[in-house]
Write a protein that holds these residues in place. Sequence first.
Motif, mmCIF file in Angstrom:
data_model
loop_
_atom_site.group_PDB
_atom_site.id
_atom_site.type_symbol
_atom_site.label_atom_id
_atom_site.label_comp_id
_atom_site.label_asym_id
_atom_site.label_seq_id
_atom_site.Cartn_x
_atom_site.Cartn_y
_atom_site.Cartn_z
ATOM 1 N N ALA A 1 54.314 77.776 110.765
ATOM 2 C CA ALA A 1 54.370 77.492 109.327
ATOM 3 C C ALA A 1 54.904 76.083 109.073
ATOM 4 O O ALA A 1 54.419 75.360 108.192
ATOM 5 C CB ALA A 1 55.236 78.531 108.618
ATOM 6 N N VAL A 2 55.891 75.676 109.852
ATOM 7 C CA VAL A 2 56.457 74.329 109.690
ATOM 8 C C VAL A 2 55.446 73.267 110.125
ATOM 9 O O VAL A 2 55.271 72.245 109.458
ATOM 10 C CB VAL A 2 57.776 74.203 110.488
ATOM 11 N N ILE A 3 54.762 73.502 111.231
ATOM 12 C CA ILE A 3 53.796 72.524 111.739
ATOM 13 C C ILE A 3 52.594 72.388 110.797
ATOM 14 O O ILE A 3 52.079 71.293 110.590
ATOM 15 C CB ILE A 3 53.337 72.915 113.160
ATOM 16 N N LYS A 4 52.175 73.468 110.171
ATOM 17 C CA LYS A 4 51.007 73.450 109.285
ATOM 18 C C LYS A 4 51.335 72.959 107.875
ATOM 19 O O LYS A 4 50.433 72.724 107.078
ATOM 20 C CB LYS A 4 50.395 74.843 109.199
ATOM 21 N N ASP A 5 52.592 72.787 107.563
ATOM 22 C CA ASP A 5 52.993 72.355 106.222
ATOM 23 C C ASP A 5 52.488 70.936 105.957
ATOM 24 O O ASP A 5 52.656 70.041 106.800
ATOM 25 C CB ASP A 5 54.515 72.405 106.106
ATOM 26 N N PRO A 6 51.841 70.672 104.806
ATOM 27 C CA PRO A 6 51.310 69.328 104.504
ATOM 28 C C PRO A 6 52.394 68.242 104.496
ATOM 29 O O PRO A 6 52.139 67.107 104.871
ATOM 30 C CB PRO A 6 50.690 69.475 103.124
ATOM 31 N N ARG A 7 53.596 68.583 104.071
ATOM 32 C CA ARG A 7 54.670 67.580 104.062
ATOM 33 C C ARG A 7 55.020 67.133 105.475
ATOM 34 O O ARG A 7 55.252 65.944 105.722
ATOM 35 C CB ARG A 7 55.908 68.146 103.372
ATOM 36 N N THR A 8 55.029 68.072 106.408
ATOM 37 C CA THR A 8 55.329 67.737 107.802
ATOM 38 C C THR A 8 54.238 66.853 108.391
ATOM 39 O O THR A 8 54.528 65.862 109.078
ATOM 40 C CB THR A 8 55.462 69.018 108.644
ATOM 41 N N ILE A 9 52.990 67.164 108.106
ATOM 42 C CA ILE A 9 51.870 66.357 108.605
ATOM 43 C C ILE A 9 51.926 64.955 108.013
ATOM 44 O O ILE A 9 51.754 63.949 108.721
ATOM 45 C CB ILE A 9 50.532 67.055 108.282
ATOM 46 N N PHE A 10 52.198 64.861 106.696
ATOM 47 C CA PHE A 10 52.267 63.564 106.019
ATOM 48 C C PHE A 10 53.381 62.692 106.606
ATOM 49 O O PHE A 10 53.178 61.516 106.910
ATOM 50 C CB PHE A 10 52.483 63.785 104.513
ATOM 51 N N ILE A 11 54.562 63.262 106.791
ATOM 52 C CA ILE A 11 55.691 62.509 107.344
ATOM 53 C C ILE A 11 55.406 62.082 108.782
ATOM 54 O O ILE A 11 55.734 60.962 109.190
ATOM 55 C CB ILE A 11 56.988 63.344 107.265
ATOM 56 N N THR A 12 54.752 62.935 109.552
ATOM 57 C CA THR A 12 54.419 62.598 110.941
ATOM 58 C C THR A 12 53.455 61.415 110.993
ATOM 59 O O THR A 12 53.638 60.491 111.789
ATOM 60 C CB THR A 12 53.807 63.819 111.646
ATOM 61 N N VAL A 13 52.435 61.432 110.134
ATOM 62 C CA VAL A 13 51.474 60.314 110.085
ATOM 63 C C VAL A 13 52.171 59.030 109.657
ATOM 64 O O VAL A 13 51.939 57.957 110.242
ATOM 65 C CB VAL A 13 50.298 60.666 109.156
ATOM 66 N N LEU A 14 53.053 59.122 108.658
ATOM 67 C CA LEU A 14 53.786 57.928 108.222
ATOM 68 C C LEU A 14 54.674 57.367 109.336
ATOM 69 O O LEU A 14 54.757 56.151 109.517
ATOM 70 C CB LEU A 14 54.640 58.250 106.994
ATOM 71 N N MET A 15 55.312 58.220 110.076
ATOM 72 C CA MET A 15 56.184 57.764 111.166
ATOM 73 C C MET A 15 55.364 57.099 112.279
ATOM 74 O O MET A 15 55.790 56.081 112.836
ATOM 75 C CB MET A 15 56.994 58.935 111.741
ATOM 76 N N ILE A 16 54.197 57.644 112.575
ATOM 77 C CA ILE A 16 53.337 57.028 113.596
ATOM 78 C C ILE A 16 52.887 55.653 113.145
ATOM 79 O O ILE A 16 52.903 54.684 113.922
ATOM 80 C CB ILE A 16 52.140 57.945 113.919
ATOM 81 N N LEU A 17 52.495 55.522 111.867
ATOM 82 C CA LEU A 17 52.098 54.204 111.338
ATOM 83 C C LEU A 17 53.270 53.226 111.359
ATOM 84 O O LEU A 17 53.104 52.050 111.707
ATOM 85 C CB LEU A 17 51.559 54.347 109.916
#
Length: 73
Positions: free
Chosen positions: A12-28
């Motif tokens: 549930a945590v991994i699939k959460d849109p906020r978690t995905i968004f923050i992960t993409v921002l951190m990679i960038l």
Amino acid sequence: MEKIAFVPLVLAVIKDPRTIFITVLMILFVAIGNYVQNYVKKIKPVKKKKAAPPPPPPKKEEEEEEEGGGDEE
């Protein structure tokens, strides 16, 4: 504690849109930081200007008279 109970929570945590968004921002952010850290400006080679050949020395009046007076008798 059962380990099986944590699996739905982790998914549930991994699939959460906020978690995905923050992960993409951190990679960038990390990629941009790495680019800035490794950026090296290339030095352009300085082209030397060719010096114009010096103008021929001006002829004196005596030399002009001798050169031009070859047909006189």
